[in-house]
Write a protein that holds these residues in place. Structure first.
Motif, PDB file in Angstrom:
ATOM      1  N   TRP A  36       0.860  -1.180   0.000  1.00 33.35           N
ATOM      2  CA  TRP A  36       0.000   0.000   0.000  1.00 33.35           C
ATOM      3  C   TRP A  36       0.899   1.233   0.000  1.00 33.35           C
ATOM      4  N   TYR A  37       0.590   2.165  -0.887  1.00 26.73           N
ATOM      5  CA  TYR A  37       1.241   3.456  -0.956  1.00 26.73           C
ATOM      6  C   TYR A  37       0.179   4.526  -0.715  1.00 26.73           C
ATOM      7  N   ARG A  38       0.632   5.723  -0.414  1.00 25.27           N
ATOM      8  CA  ARG A  38      -0.304   6.839  -0.328  1.00 25.27           C
ATOM      9  C   ARG A  38       0.357   8.095  -0.883  1.00 25.27           C
ATOM     10  N   GLN A  39      -0.484   8.981  -1.361  1.00 19.75           N
ATOM     11  CA  GLN A  39      -0.008  10.252  -1.896  1.00 19.75           C
ATOM     12  C   GLN A  39      -0.948  11.357  -1.466  1.00 19.75           C
ATOM     13  N   ALA A  40      -0.403  12.281  -0.696  1.00 24.96           N
ATOM     14  CA  ALA A  40      -1.162  13.452  -0.248  1.00 24.96           C
ATOM     15  C   ALA A  40      -0.943  14.576  -1.250  1.00 24.96           C
ATOM     16  N   PRO A  41      -1.847  15.537  -1.299  1.00 23.83           N
ATOM     17  CA  PRO A  41      -1.707  16.658  -2.244  1.00 23.83           C
ATOM     18  C   PRO A  41      -0.372  17.364  -2.068  1.00 23.83           C
ATOM     19  N   GLY A  42       0.337  17.543  -3.165  1.00 26.08           N
ATOM     20  CA  GLY A  42       1.600  18.258  -3.131  1.00 26.08           C
ATOM     21  C   GLY A  42       2.769  17.460  -2.596  1.00 26.08           C
ATOM     22  N   LYS A  43       2.548  16.179  -2.318  1.00 29.06           N
ATOM     23  CA  LYS A  43       3.614  15.345  -1.776  1.00 29.06           C
ATOM     24  C   LYS A  43       3.885  14.161  -2.691  1.00 29.06           C
ATOM     25  N   GLU A  44       5.052  13.563  -2.506  1.00 21.34           N
ATOM     26  CA  GLU A  44       5.392  12.386  -3.283  1.00 21.34           C
ATOM     27  C   GLU A  44       4.671  11.155  -2.725  1.00 21.34           C
ATOM     28  N   ARG A  45       4.496  10.171  -3.599  1.00 19.03           N
ATOM     29  CA  ARG A  45       3.897   8.924  -3.160  1.00 19.03           C
ATOM     30  C   ARG A  45       4.867   8.216  -2.211  1.00 19.03           C
ATOM     31  N   GLU A  46       4.327   7.692  -1.123  1.00 19.78           N
ATOM     32  CA  GLU A  46       5.169   7.031  -0.129  1.00 19.78           C
ATOM     33  C   GLU A  46       4.639   5.649   0.200  1.00 19.78           C
ATOM     34  N   LEU A  47       5.571   4.749   0.525  1.00 22.94           N
ATOM     35  CA  LEU A  47       5.218   3.400   0.912  1.00 22.94           C
ATOM     36  C   LEU A  47       4.667   3.399   2.335  1.00 22.94           C
ATOM     37  N   VAL A  48       3.529   2.752   2.509  1.00 21.13           N
ATOM     38  CA  VAL A  48       2.882   2.671   3.816  1.00 21.13           C
ATOM     39  C   VAL A  48       3.117   1.312   4.462  1.00 21.13           C
ATOM     40  N   ALA A  49       2.847   0.245   3.712  1.00 19.02           N
ATOM     41  CA  ALA A  49       2.975  -1.098   4.267  1.00 19.02           C
ATOM     42  C   ALA A  49       3.101  -2.091   3.121  1.00 19.02           C
ATOM     43  N   SER A  50       3.751  -3.221   3.391  1.00 16.76           N
ATOM     44  CA  SER A  50       3.888  -4.240   2.363  1.00 16.76           C
ATOM     45  C   SER A  50       3.838  -5.619   2.996  1.00 16.76           C
TER      46      SER A  50
END
Length: 119
Positions: A36-50
């Motif tokens: 699972w990744y997430r991307q907030a407005p104005g931010k880069e996509r980041e890894l959350v969990a795998s």
């Protein structure tokens, strides 16, 4: 046809919980590690969990450790992300990525599901 579909997002108050689902079809889901990744407005996509394909060992970003839990049910071709104690900074579009455990060129992304944490 290969598909990865996320669901379960929505609006939740701070401190609340949501469970996201990622369903794969058109490929042998059990042979894929899922993240699972997430991307907030104005931010880069980041890894959350795998979670890996064999043994279900999991890893988490420091920002979600102790609050989020990733799990999989290969009988349902589904990976879940249980999110507890949600914070406003968890607000983002959450994406699911499936990567073949031994042939990483086979990588599939979903379209994302919006999670908004706000009072």
């Amino acid at each position: 046809q290969v598909q990865v579909v996320e669901s379960g997002g929505g609006l939740v108050q701070p401190g609340g919980s949501l469970r996201l689902s990622c369903v794969g079809s058109g490929f042998v889901f059990s042979s894929y590690g899922v993240s699972w990744y997430r991307q907030a407005p104005g931010k880069e996509r980041e890894l959350v969990a795998s979670i890996i394909s064999i043994g279900s060992s999991a890893n988490y970003a420091d920002s979600v450790k102790g609050r989020f839990t990733i799990s999989r049910d290969d009988g349902k071709n589904t990976v879940y992300l249980q999110m507890n104690s949600l914070k406003p900074e968890d607000t983002a579009v959450y994406y699911c990525k499936a990567v073949h455990q031994w042939m990483p060129r086979y990588t599939y992304w979903g379209q994302g599901t919006q999670v908004t944490v706000s009072s």
